[in-house]
Design a protein around this motif. Sequence first.
Motif, PDB file in Angstrom:
ATOM      1  N   ASP A   1      84.402  88.214   3.806  1.00 23.36           N
ATOM      2  CA  ASP A   1      84.604  89.559   3.188  1.00 23.36           C
ATOM      3  C   ASP A   1      85.121  89.980   1.511  1.00 23.36           C
ATOM      4  OD1 ASP A   1      84.171  90.675   5.659  1.00 23.36           O
ATOM      5  OD2 ASP A   1      86.069  91.137   7.057  1.00 23.36           O
ATOM      6  N   ALA A   2      85.910  88.920   1.032  1.00 26.03           N
ATOM      7  CA  ALA A   2      86.244  88.386  -0.251  1.00 26.03           C
ATOM      8  C   ALA A   2      84.700  87.757  -1.131  1.00 26.03           C
ATOM      9  CB  ALA A   2      87.287  87.650  -0.596  1.00 26.03           C
ATOM     10  N   ILE A   3      84.039  87.607  -0.854  1.00 22.00           N
ATOM     11  CA  ILE A   3      82.806  86.740  -1.627  1.00 22.00           C
ATOM     12  C   ILE A   3      81.670  88.003  -1.541  1.00 22.00           C
ATOM     13  CG2 ILE A   3      80.859  85.060  -1.654  1.00 22.00           C
ATOM     14  CD1 ILE A   3      82.488  83.598  -0.460  1.00 22.00           C
TER      15      ILE A   3
ATOM     16  N   PHE B   1      71.993  97.680  17.095  1.00 18.39           N
ATOM     17  CA  PHE B   1      73.289  97.128  15.179  1.00 18.39           C
ATOM     18  C   PHE B   1      72.921  98.462  14.312  1.00 18.39           C
ATOM     19  CE2 PHE B   1      75.175  93.752  17.367  1.00 18.39           C
ATOM     20  CZ  PHE B   1      76.506  93.503  17.530  1.00 18.39           C
ATOM     21  N   PRO B   2      73.333  98.038  13.909  1.00 20.99           N
ATOM     22  CA  PRO B   2      72.735  99.447  12.185  1.00 20.99           C
ATOM     23  C   PRO B   2      72.374  98.534  11.170  1.00 20.99           C
ATOM     24  CG  PRO B   2      75.026  99.834  12.337  1.00 20.99           C
ATOM     25  CD  PRO B   2      75.074  99.388  14.148  1.00 20.99           C
ATOM     26  N   TRP B   3      73.009  96.947  11.727  1.00 16.62           N
ATOM     27  CA  TRP B   3      72.251  95.935  10.458  1.00 16.62           C
ATOM     28  C   TRP B   3      72.117  94.772  10.824  1.00 16.62           C
ATOM     29  CZ3 TRP B   3      77.625  97.123  12.560  1.00 16.62           C
ATOM     30  CH2 TRP B   3      78.279  98.462  11.878  1.00 16.62           C
ATOM     31  N   PRO B   4      71.637  94.171  10.546  1.00 19.60           N
ATOM     32  CA  PRO B   4      70.652  92.817  10.986  1.00 19.60           C
ATOM     33  C   PRO B   4      71.351  91.473  11.192  1.00 19.60           C
ATOM     34  CG  PRO B   4      70.372  92.918   8.016  1.00 19.60           C
ATOM     35  CD  PRO B   4      71.183  93.934   8.580  1.00 19.60           C
ATOM     36  N   VAL B   5      72.467  91.555  12.164  1.00 18.83           N
ATOM     37  CA  VAL B   5      73.071  91.138  12.523  1.00 18.83           C
ATOM     38  C   VAL B   5      72.967  89.745  13.271  1.00 18.83           C
ATOM     39  CG1 VAL B   5      75.176  90.644  14.189  1.00 18.83           C
ATOM     40  CG2 VAL B   5      75.028  93.029  12.319  1.00 18.83           C
ATOM     41  N   ALA B   6      71.929  89.877  13.904  1.00 23.86           N
ATOM     42  CA  ALA B   6      71.070  88.878  14.776  1.00 23.86           C
ATOM     43  C   ALA B   6      70.085  87.937  13.730  1.00 23.86           C
ATOM     44  CB  ALA B   6      70.421  89.028  15.377  1.00 23.86           C
ATOM     45  N   THR B   7      69.262  88.063  11.999  1.00 23.96           N
ATOM     46  CA  THR B   7      69.345  87.665  11.710  1.00 23.96           C
ATOM     47  C   THR B   7      70.185  86.785  11.081  1.00 23.96           C
ATOM     48  OG1 THR B   7      66.890  88.895  11.910  1.00 23.96           O
ATOM     49  CG2 THR B   7      67.224  87.758   9.860  1.00 23.96           C
ATOM     50  N   ILE B   8      71.122  87.659  10.403  1.00 22.89           N
ATOM     51  CA  ILE B   8      72.548  87.338   9.901  1.00 22.89           C
ATOM     52  C   ILE B   8      72.872  85.961  10.691  1.00 22.89           C
ATOM     53  CG2 ILE B   8      74.356  87.429   8.682  1.00 22.89           C
ATOM     54  CD1 ILE B   8      73.927  90.013   8.129  1.00 22.89           C
TER      55      ILE B   8
ATOM     56  N   GLU C   1      77.859  99.812   2.858  1.00 20.92           N
ATOM     57  CA  GLU C   1      77.376  99.192   4.521  1.00 20.92           C
ATOM     58  C   GLU C   1      76.712  97.625   4.519  1.00 20.92           C
ATOM     59  OE1 GLU C   1      76.358 100.848   7.746  1.00 20.92           O
ATOM     60  OE2 GLU C   1      77.087 101.677   6.316  1.00 20.92           O
ATOM     61  N   ARG C   2      76.258  96.786   3.614  1.00 18.69           N
ATOM     62  CA  ARG C   2      75.901  95.666   3.877  1.00 18.69           C
ATOM     63  C   ARG C   2      77.019  94.499   4.281  1.00 18.69           C
ATOM     64  NH1 ARG C   2      71.661  93.555  -0.614  1.00 18.69           N
ATOM     65  NH2 ARG C   2      71.790  91.474   0.907  1.00 18.69           N
ATOM     66  N   ARG C   3      78.454  94.790   3.160  1.00 21.70           N
ATOM     67  CA  ARG C   3      79.421  93.817   3.159  1.00 21.70           C
ATOM     68  C   ARG C   3      79.993  94.805   5.016  1.00 21.70           C
ATOM     69  NH1 ARG C   3      82.864  96.145  -1.359  1.00 21.70           N
ATOM     70  NH2 ARG C   3      84.696  95.454   0.201  1.00 21.70           N
ATOM     71  N   LYS C   4      79.818  95.528   5.636  1.00 23.53           N
ATOM     72  CA  LYS C   4      80.081  95.957   6.347  1.00 23.53           C
ATOM     73  C   LYS C   4      78.871  94.974   7.628  1.00 23.53           C
ATOM     74  CE  LYS C   4      81.177 100.467   7.597  1.00 23.53           C
ATOM     75  NZ  LYS C   4      80.551 101.313   8.229  1.00 23.53           N
TER      76      LYS C   4
ATOM     77  N   VAL D   1      80.117  92.295  10.783  1.00 24.20           N
ATOM     78  CA  VAL D   1      80.074  92.140  12.049  1.00 24.20           C
ATOM     79  C   VAL D   1      79.719  91.175  12.388  1.00 24.20           C
ATOM     80  CG1 VAL D   1      78.850  93.065  13.654  1.00 24.20           C
ATOM     81  CG2 VAL D   1      80.046  94.846  12.309  1.00 24.20           C
ATOM     82  N   ALA D   2      78.561  89.972  11.921  1.00 19.65           N
ATOM     83  CA  ALA D   2      77.815  88.820  11.970  1.00 19.65           C
ATOM     84  C   ALA D   2      78.934  87.502  11.624  1.00 19.65           C
ATOM     85  CB  ALA D   2      76.626  89.123  11.286  1.00 19.65           C
ATOM     86  N   SER D   3      79.704  87.285  10.270  1.00 13.68           N
ATOM     87  CA  SER D   3      80.500  86.693  10.466  1.00 13.68           C
ATOM     88  C   SER D   3      81.403  86.313  11.740  1.00 13.68           C
ATOM     89  CB  SER D   3      81.396  86.674   9.336  1.00 13.68           C
ATOM     90  OG  SER D   3      80.238  87.132   7.938  1.00 13.68           O
ATOM     91  N   SER D   4      81.862  87.877  12.520  1.00 15.78           N
ATOM     92  CA  SER D   4      83.009  87.553  13.401  1.00 15.78           C
ATOM     93  C   SER D   4      82.042  87.346  14.971  1.00 15.78           C
ATOM     94  CB  SER D   4      82.881  89.218  13.739  1.00 15.78           C
ATOM     95  OG  SER D   4      83.809  89.791  12.456  1.00 15.78           O
TER      96      SER D   4
END
Length: 473
Positions: free
Chosen positions: A317-319, A382-389, A328-331, A335-338
Amino acid sequence: MTPVQDPVRHPDAENGILVVDDNPDNLRLIVNVLQQAGLGVRVAPGGRLALESVVERRPALILLDIRMPDLDGFEVCRRLKEDPATADIPVIFLSALREPEDKLQGFAAGAVDYITKPFVAEEVLVRVKSHLALHESHRELEALVAERTRALHTVSAGNRALVHAESEVGLLQGMTDAIVTSGDYPAAGVWMEDGRHCQSGSPAAAVETGTLNPAGPCLVRFQDPRLLVLVLPLQSDRGMLGSLQVSSHTQTAFAATEDIALLAELAGDLVYGLRTQQSRTALEHSLERTIEAMAATIEVRDPYTAGHQQRTTRIADAIAAELGLDPERRKGLHVASSIHDIGKISVPVEILAKPGRLSEPEFELIKGHAELGYEILKGIDFPWPVATIVRQHHERRDGSGYPDGLRGDAILLESQILAVADVVEAIHSHRPYRPGLGLEVALAELQENRGRLYAPQVVDACLRLAAEDRLPL
């Protein structure tokens, strides 16, 4: 406070008709005819004085002679029509010039009519009244078109604000801003039943919705007779949410029922947007709780790395913030990092907690967690590419990573941020097979492999955070 429907008044009605003629007898005759009909009259004995009189006080109509010594009527008319401030004043020529070319020249200069001398008083009066009525109708039509266009622009801009809003507060502010900016209303506001409110434009009068309890649109006037406020109830199937209020200093602003209907439609769209935002917020809270439960499940099975995902998430998050990644990308990265190690749920606890060096088969099993995490998450919308991240967080820029051996910018930026955060946290913290090595060792790893394994801009952001003691370890 009472609903009002004020009559429309011609802005020039009290300024009368300007009669321009250098002949005093003609002036007296025309003035008598008009005054006997109850019309206000002013006179100017020459062309230049006529122009000065118009600047001082705009007339409703001008009766203009042509032959005058200082400035002829044709030139006076042309100058009036060249000035946007006076171009729409009706001009009727009243002249002894009878030739067709004279009349054509008069109409070419911008006159609406041409009466020849000697004239019949009744004819002059009928023509003057006809052109006054025609001009008034034209102005009312222009005002109606302008108001209708304004209402349509307002609804369009309000709906764009609804589509792009990312929060309830953003929706309310975007809606009121759109009404003021696109609708050119002096002020707009939303007052919610729970006491919250949002305003745009100049300070507007607030109407306590509860004191009115309007079943539909309500037009309210305050002590200042120029101020009108259209109050539009925000009514949902669950009850009253509040009111949308649009202020105007123009008496004709809300005269057309069609315009009020359009603004009422916008209020209905706002209700829908508020409900959507509330549902979205509730869904996001539910998603966060689910993600937290998933993360906790993983870390319960692997007590030696308990807290690793949370710590990695804080670093990522900090980076991301340091890099200026959009919210939106940070969100999505958060999620993916968690849950980036969710694939370890299939790895035996004995391997996860093994205190010694892993064998090659054991390490290959561990490496499979990135791909398995992708398989677990790819079916979730997810509204973000969580699986790919998650799949790419062990990829490296030189192609030496896993599971796909991606190179360079083929790796998502979010994944490259997560990779750096993951490495820093893993080196810094205690692991089953070794004690924590500390931040200096982690940063040395980044510096040594900057550009080869890790994205340069991500490494630089992490190093800046560490140098300024802003890295959340």
